[in-house]
Design an enzyme around this catalytic site. Structure first.
Site, PDB file in Angstrom:
ATOM      1  N   HIS A 159       0.835  -1.175  -0.131  1.00 50.51           N
ATOM      2  CA  HIS A 159      -0.046   0.102  -0.005  1.00 50.51           C
ATOM      3  C   HIS A 159       0.848   1.295   0.030  1.00 50.51           C
ATOM      4  O   HIS A 159       0.461   2.391   0.416  1.00 50.51           O
ATOM      5  CB  HIS A 159      -1.001   0.177   1.297  1.00 50.51           C
ATOM      6  CG  HIS A 159      -1.953  -0.917   1.514  1.00 50.51           C
ATOM      7  ND1 HIS A 159      -2.504  -1.368   2.686  1.00 50.51           N
ATOM      8  CD2 HIS A 159      -2.699  -1.596   0.372  1.00 50.51           C
ATOM      9  CE1 HIS A 159      -3.334  -2.219   2.252  1.00 50.51           C
ATOM     10  NE2 HIS A 159      -3.428  -2.412   1.117  1.00 50.51           N
TER      11      HIS A 159
ATOM     12  N   GLU B 102      -4.788   6.454  -5.398  1.00 50.52           N
ATOM     13  CA  GLU B 102      -3.618   5.526  -5.902  1.00 50.52           C
ATOM     14  C   GLU B 102      -3.201   5.732  -7.397  1.00 50.52           C
ATOM     15  O   GLU B 102      -2.357   5.844  -7.850  1.00 50.52           O
ATOM     16  CB  GLU B 102      -3.705   4.099  -5.475  1.00 50.52           C
ATOM     17  CG  GLU B 102      -3.574   3.822  -4.075  1.00 50.52           C
ATOM     18  CD  GLU B 102      -4.028   2.376  -3.504  1.00 50.52           C
ATOM     19  OE1 GLU B 102      -5.243   2.164  -3.478  1.00 50.52           O
ATOM     20  OE2 GLU B 102      -3.106   1.620  -3.387  1.00 50.52           O
TER      21      GLU B 102
END
Ligand code: AMP
Length: 398
Positions: A181, A385
């Site tokens: 992540h 993201e």
């Protein structure tokens, strides 16, 4: 300027076409159930563009077939990436191992290295490679960039990334803590610094990325100094279906007493554990519905989840010594006020407080949830993201 961002999973492809400067999205979509046999009228591609959704029904043989359909839908919606003068294609790649620690221009040898790292991420890296190869075939003239989930944690201090096992075994098999992540942790900590109007180099931050997968990180001066995920995305916090930390002795115990083999244990810990293993559901909205009906298993699942969050919060407070900001992000972190309140309850003596009205607000923007004048800023920062990958790809190509 436009960048196509591709996130290939084992049976899915998520994508966005966006302007890396403004963040404006021209199109986005999802290919699902790749390689599965599905009914002829089952929707397997959903493509959104200009407020419209185009769909494709029927089986998708493989990632290449999926991307070809996506490109046809792009063309029908007037945004054909083959003729749009794309700046780059940005690929999310899960495991960069020891090799990759920054966004990397893709060539044959990079694809080979990502493929070689598959033993560290058997569910993810092979799918990432398939997505990359399909995109390279369809867009041979466009630079392709790999952005790694592990990169932000590449510089973890030795003490934080080393497992206390036989050093020779660890070295021979690449066993260390890599963290995942990273794109999200880096992005939201950067956004938090903007919100605070401070230079990231001056800040100590703790980030909680709480989605279906969940991880926390401690960040000093813009660099990660610790994180909860390790060799694989299984370590650390309790997740939707993953156990997070367990006593490693549980594994041989299950082999001996329950007769489980490696695949059985892998399944148990990755798919049938976490919130789902304890309560039967893995979605937090369903978990709260159960808790509100008095379901004791659901209550326990939630308590275990929060207990683990607070354990790492305490660890990172001590590691950093001084904390300027605590940031919540991803599906649960952005939307669940109860988790945020319970994770930080009773910590006023550490300068940590949550304002109930700010916490309950449905505002979608990055925002403070701590009271004015708090020693530690508590923030909710929506992660993005895709935008982070698009920007990284555009920067590299420039
Ligand atoms: P992610 O992996 O970031 O998509 O997060 C998935 C998790 O976020 C699931 O457990 C969802 O229940 C939770 N979630 C997503 N949206 C909401 C919402 N509006 N309210 C509460 N939980 C949410």
């Amino acid at each position: 300027m436009q960048v196509l961002v591709i996130n290939s999973g084992s049976s899915s492809i998520k994508y966005q076409l966006l302007d890396p400067d403004s963040g404006e999205m021209a199109a986005s979509g999802l290919v699902s159930r790749i390689g599965e046999s599905v009914a002829e009228d089952a929707t397997t591609v959903e493509h959104r563009s200009d407020g419209r959704t185009l769909e494709h029904q029927g089986a998708i043989a493989d990632h290449a077939a999926g991307l070809r359909i996506v490109f046809d839908l792009f063309a029908r919606s007037g945004h054909d990436p083959r003729t749009a003068g794309l700046t780059a294609v940005g690929h999310r790649v899960v495991h960069g191992g020891e090799v990759f620690y920054r966004p990397t221009l893709i060539d044959d040898s990079v694809v080979e290295s990502i493929s070689e790292l598959s033993s560290l991420a058997p569910l993810h890296n092979p799918a990432n490679v398939t997505g990359i190869e399909s995109a390279r075939t369809l867009l041979p003239e466009v630079p392709q960039v790999a952005v790694f989930d592990t990169a932000f944690f590449h510089g973890l201090p030795e003490a934080a990334k080393t497992y206390a096992i036989d050093a020779k075994v660890a070295a021979a098999h690449g066993i260390r803590r890599y963290g995942f992540h990273g794109t999200s942790h880096e992005y939201v900590s950067g956004r938090a610094a903007e919100l605070l109007g401070r230079d990231p180099a001056e800040l100590n931050q703790i980030v909680f990325h709480l989605g279906n997968g969940a991880s926390a990180s401690a960040i000093r001066g813009g660099r990660a100094v610790d994180t909860t995920m390790g060799l694989t995305p299984l370590e650390g916090l309790v997740m939707g279906t993953r156990s997070g930390d367990i006593d490693p002795g549980i594994v041989p115990h299950l082999v001996r007493t329950a007769g489980l083999d490696i695949d059985g244990i892998d399944n148990l810990l990755n798919r049938d554990s976490g919130i789902k293993g304890l309560s039967g559901v893995n979605d937090f909205r369903e978990l709260f519905r159960l808790i509100d009906t008095g379901d004791e298993a659901a209550r326990l699942a939630y308590d275990v989840y929060v207990h683990r969050l607070r354990r790492y919060l305490g660890a990172y407070l001590v590691e950093l010594g001084r904390v300027d900001a605590i940031i919540f992000t991803a599906g649960v972190g952005e939307n669940n006020a109860r988790v945020r309140a319970d994770a930080l309850a009773g910590l006023e003596r550490f300068g940590i407080a949550v304002d109930p009205d700010r916490n309950e607000s449905k505002d979608r923007a990055a925002r403070y949830i701590s009271p004015d004048g708090s020693e530690v800023a508590v923030l909710v920062v929506p992660t993005d993201e895709e935008l982070a990958i698009a920007r990284a790809a555009a920067r590299l190509v420039a």
